[in-house]
Scaffold this motif. Structure first.
Motif, PDB file in Angstrom:
ATOM      1  N   PHE A 120      27.051  -8.226 -64.911  1.00  4.84           N
ATOM      2  CA  PHE A 120      25.935  -7.291 -65.102  1.00  4.84           C
ATOM      3  C   PHE A 120      24.936  -7.797 -66.136  1.00  4.84           C
ATOM      4  CE2 PHE A 120      24.126  -3.186 -66.663  1.00  4.84           C
ATOM      5  CZ  PHE A 120      23.603  -2.765 -65.450  1.00  4.84           C
ATOM      6  N   LEU A 121      25.313  -8.858 -66.873  1.00  5.52           N
ATOM      7  CA  LEU A 121      24.440  -9.393 -67.918  1.00  5.52           C
ATOM      8  C   LEU A 121      23.067  -9.828 -67.395  1.00  5.52           C
ATOM      9  CD1 LEU A 121      24.032 -10.294 -70.877  1.00  5.52           C
ATOM     10  CD2 LEU A 121      25.136 -12.468 -70.257  1.00  5.52           C
ATOM     11  N   PRO A 122      22.954 -10.514 -66.251  1.00  9.14           N
ATOM     12  CA  PRO A 122      21.612 -10.884 -65.769  1.00  9.14           C
ATOM     13  C   PRO A 122      20.688  -9.692 -65.561  1.00  9.14           C
ATOM     14  CG  PRO A 122      23.272 -12.162 -64.621  1.00  9.14           C
ATOM     15  CD  PRO A 122      24.008 -11.136 -65.420  1.00  9.14           C
ATOM     16  N   LEU A 145      18.173 -16.512 -64.568  1.00 10.49           N
ATOM     17  CA  LEU A 145      16.798 -16.996 -64.435  1.00 10.49           C
ATOM     18  C   LEU A 145      16.018 -16.161 -63.426  1.00 10.49           C
ATOM     19  CD1 LEU A 145      17.333 -20.881 -64.424  1.00 10.49           C
ATOM     20  CD2 LEU A 145      16.504 -19.449 -66.307  1.00 10.49           C
ATOM     21  N   PHE A 146      16.683 -15.801 -62.333  1.00  8.46           N
ATOM     22  CA  PHE A 146      16.017 -14.992 -61.302  1.00  8.46           C
ATOM     23  C   PHE A 146      15.666 -13.603 -61.821  1.00  8.46           C
ATOM     24  CE2 PHE A 146      16.962 -11.624 -58.174  1.00  8.46           C
ATOM     25  CZ  PHE A 146      15.804 -11.715 -57.413  1.00  8.46           C
ATOM     26  N   THR A 147      16.620 -12.909 -62.428  1.00  4.40           N
ATOM     27  CA  THR A 147      16.358 -11.546 -62.886  1.00  4.40           C
ATOM     28  C   THR A 147      15.340 -11.521 -64.020  1.00  4.40           C
ATOM     29  OG1 THR A 147      18.295 -11.689 -64.345  1.00  4.40           O
ATOM     30  CG2 THR A 147      18.625 -10.695 -62.176  1.00  4.40           C
ATOM     31  N   THR A 148      15.390 -12.519 -64.900  1.00  2.00           N
ATOM     32  CA  THR A 148      14.408 -12.573 -65.982  1.00  2.00           C
ATOM     33  C   THR A 148      13.011 -12.837 -65.432  1.00  2.00           C
ATOM     34  OG1 THR A 148      16.128 -13.426 -67.462  1.00  2.00           O
ATOM     35  CG2 THR A 148      13.854 -13.651 -68.183  1.00  2.00           C
ATOM     36  N   SER A 149      12.895 -13.755 -64.478  1.00  2.00           N
ATOM     37  CA  SER A 149      11.599 -14.013 -63.854  1.00  2.00           C
ATOM     38  C   SER A 149      11.086 -12.789 -63.119  1.00  2.00           C
ATOM     39  CB  SER A 149      11.724 -15.192 -62.882  1.00  2.00           C
ATOM     40  OG  SER A 149      12.170 -16.353 -63.535  1.00  2.00           O
ATOM     41  N   LEU A 199      16.169  -1.652 -60.691  1.00  2.00           N
ATOM     42  CA  LEU A 199      16.446  -1.285 -59.298  1.00  2.00           C
ATOM     43  C   LEU A 199      16.411  -2.510 -58.385  1.00  2.00           C
ATOM     44  CD1 LEU A 199      14.393   2.033 -59.021  1.00  2.00           C
ATOM     45  CD2 LEU A 199      16.872   1.782 -59.233  1.00  2.00           C
ATOM     46  N   VAL A 200      15.366  -3.315 -58.512  1.00  2.00           N
ATOM     47  CA  VAL A 200      15.208  -4.455 -57.600  1.00  2.00           C
ATOM     48  C   VAL A 200      16.276  -5.516 -57.860  1.00  2.00           C
ATOM     49  CG1 VAL A 200      13.660  -6.283 -56.847  1.00  2.00           C
ATOM     50  CG2 VAL A 200      12.754  -4.019 -57.327  1.00  2.00           C
ATOM     51  N   SER A 201      16.539  -5.832 -59.115  1.00  2.00           N
ATOM     52  CA  SER A 201      17.544  -6.851 -59.414  1.00  2.00           C
ATOM     53  C   SER A 201      18.935  -6.386 -59.030  1.00  2.00           C
ATOM     54  CB  SER A 201      17.502  -7.226 -60.893  1.00  2.00           C
ATOM     55  OG  SER A 201      17.768  -6.102 -61.711  1.00  2.00           O
ATOM     56  N   GLY A 202      19.236  -5.114 -59.259  1.00  2.00           N
ATOM     57  CA  GLY A 202      20.536  -4.594 -58.840  1.00  2.00           C
ATOM     58  C   GLY A 202      20.718  -4.687 -57.335  1.00  2.00           C
ATOM     59  N   ALA A 225      23.295 -20.892 -56.486  1.00  2.00           N
ATOM     60  CA  ALA A 225      22.444 -21.169 -57.639  1.00  2.00           C
ATOM     61  C   ALA A 225      21.111 -21.761 -57.204  1.00  2.00           C
ATOM     62  CB  ALA A 225      23.166 -22.123 -58.593  1.00  2.00           C
ATOM     63  N   ALA A 226      21.136 -22.634 -56.203  1.00  2.00           N
ATOM     64  CA  ALA A 226      19.889 -23.218 -55.715  1.00  2.00           C
ATOM     65  C   ALA A 226      18.974 -22.137 -55.144  1.00  2.00           C
ATOM     66  CB  ALA A 226      20.190 -24.276 -54.656  1.00  2.00           C
ATOM     67  N   ALA A 227      19.551 -21.178 -54.416  1.00  2.00           N
ATOM     68  CA  ALA A 227      18.738 -20.099 -53.843  1.00  2.00           C
ATOM     69  C   ALA A 227      18.111 -19.245 -54.945  1.00  2.00           C
ATOM     70  CB  ALA A 227      19.599 -19.242 -52.921  1.00  2.00           C
ATOM     71  N   PHE A 228      18.892 -18.887 -55.961  1.00  2.00           N
ATOM     72  CA  PHE A 228      18.356 -18.077 -57.056  1.00  2.00           C
ATOM     73  C   PHE A 228      17.307 -18.855 -57.855  1.00  2.00           C
ATOM     74  CE2 PHE A 228      22.248 -15.291 -56.864  1.00  2.00           C
ATOM     75  CZ  PHE A 228      21.556 -14.115 -56.646  1.00  2.00           C
ATOM     76  N   THR A 229      17.515 -20.162 -58.026  1.00  2.00           N
ATOM     77  CA  THR A 229      16.546 -20.962 -58.769  1.00  2.00           C
ATOM     78  C   THR A 229      15.221 -21.061 -58.027  1.00  2.00           C
ATOM     79  OG1 THR A 229      18.365 -22.254 -59.732  1.00  2.00           O
ATOM     80  CG2 THR A 229      16.155 -23.194 -59.860  1.00  2.00           C
ATOM     81  N   VAL A 230      15.279 -21.213 -56.718  1.00  2.00           N
ATOM     82  CA  VAL A 230      14.055 -21.259 -55.915  1.00  2.00           C
ATOM     83  C   VAL A 230      13.311 -19.937 -56.010  1.00  2.00           C
ATOM     84  CG1 VAL A 230      13.180 -21.392 -53.553  1.00  2.00           C
ATOM     85  CG2 VAL A 230      14.869 -23.049 -54.351  1.00  2.00           C
ATOM     86  N   LEU A 231      14.044 -18.827 -55.948  1.00  2.00           N
ATOM     87  CA  LEU A 231      13.399 -17.517 -56.081  1.00  2.00           C
ATOM     88  C   LEU A 231      12.762 -17.361 -57.457  1.00  2.00           C
ATOM     89  CD1 LEU A 231      16.046 -15.204 -54.364  1.00  2.00           C
ATOM     90  CD2 LEU A 231      13.785 -15.838 -53.483  1.00  2.00           C
ATOM     91  N   ALA A 232      13.475 -17.806 -58.503  1.00  2.00           N
ATOM     92  CA  ALA A 232      12.915 -17.715 -59.852  1.00  2.00           C
ATOM     93  C   ALA A 232      11.648 -18.556 -59.976  1.00  2.00           C
ATOM     94  CB  ALA A 232      13.960 -18.163 -60.877  1.00  2.00           C
TER      95      ALA A 232
END
Length: 332
Positions: A99-101, A191-195, A216-219, A309-316
């Protein structure tokens, strides 16, 4: 012969003012750290306390296991209540770290730009000699670096605890928090949730609204990612005769589906002939000779984590790119 003494007037020596201590950080680096020192301190405290708690729980777990006779005693002879307690402790801490992100996106990412827009700091800074894009790059870089460091360090400590559990760690790594927390997945998710929070703050321009939207969106995104996790790799298939005992291998892998199979390879659902008066005769009539289990083994975990991780990094990267593109086209 006369001697001139410089710096002296009316018999009193002039004292030069003490030089100001040099700052290690200058310019935008000093400004960003100074402005967000509360977030920096909060993340540092979270890392220290979280790492200390994990180290304590790991030590307590190993002391208890050694007291129970492991590793001299095989894991099958260790008390079942102790095993359940270890699994619950690992799951509880892992769920908190998973839940930290979301927390980083809400409390670090969302206020990063929106707070400056509300109190006018953004307009003040961008009217100085610093360009709007350069200011954003420093702000976003600081937030992403802090987010990655926080999640990465705590993920390393949790992986250390999880590996120490050895055979007592949960076999279902695919559906447990260890997949989302350890390795590159935890860092990329943060990185994704912060971005996401940063972009939401720039678009919505209100801190509270941005925080709520980010939550809401990140959850929702993390829940969706967990649902699509089995698609990151193809499961392996094991077939064994219908009348044979279940292979021991399946007790230590993640079984995602089970079938009945014919000699030609045709598959039937696990409930085939279950409601027939004679299930065995029904399955024999269909030519069913095997039971088939689709499963993931632990050696697939690293590859699936890197894919996620690659998918989340691309989204970020896409979110940050959208922020910078918008900043160049119009004022904040």
């Amino acid at each position: 012969m006369s001697t001139l003494t410089r710096g002296a007037t009316d018999g009193r020596a002039a004292t030069a003012p003490a030089p100001a201590p040099a700052r290690r950080l200058r310019g935008l680096a000093w400004l960003v750290v100074r402005q967000h020192r509360t977030a920096l301190i909060a993340c540092a405290v979270a890392v220290v306390l979280g790492a200390a708690w994990i180290a304590y729980r790991r030590g307590a777990m190993l002391d208890t296991l050694h007291g129970a006779g492991w590793p001299a005693k095989p894991p099958s002879e260790v008390d079942g209540n102790l095993l359940n307690r270890i699994i619950n402790d690992l799951g509880s801490m892992g769920s908190s770290l998973a839940f930290l992100p979301v927390l980083l996106g809400v409390f670090l990412g969302a206020p990063l730009i929106s707070a400056d827009l509300e109190n006018g700091t953004a307009r003040l800074v961008t009217t100085q000699s610093v360009s709007r894009t350069r200011w954003l790059v420093w702000k976003v870089g600081f937030a992403l670096l802090l987010s990655a460091a926080t999640s990465g360090i705590l993920g390393l400590f949790y992986a250390w605890w999880w590996r120490s559990a050895g055979p007592f760690a949960p076999d279902d790594w695919l559906n447990s928090p260890v997949f989302a927390v350890t390795g590159p997945t935890g860092v990329a998710t943060a990185l994704f949730t912060t971005s996401l929070g940063i972009l939401a703050g720039a678009l919505l321009r209100r801190t509270v609204v941005s925080m709520a939207g980010t939550f809401l969106v990140s959850g929702f995104a993390l829940v969706a990612a967990e649902m699509f996790r089995p698609l990151l790799d193809s499961p392996r298939r094991l077939a064994y005769p219908v009348g044979a005992e279940r292979p021991a291998l399946l007790d230590h892998v993640v079984v995602v589906d089970e079938w009945f199979g014919t000699a030609s390879g045709k598959l039937y659902g696990w409930g085939t002939c279950a409601h027939d008066s004679s299930p065995e005769a029904c399955r024999s009539a269909l030519g069913i000779v095997d039971r088939v289990a689709d499963h993931y083994t632990k050696d697939q975990m690293a590859g699936m984590q890197w894919t996620a991780a690659a998918a989340f990094t691309v989204l970020a990267a896409a979110l940050v790119g959208a922020l910078l593109w918008r900043a160049r086209r119009r004022a904040l």
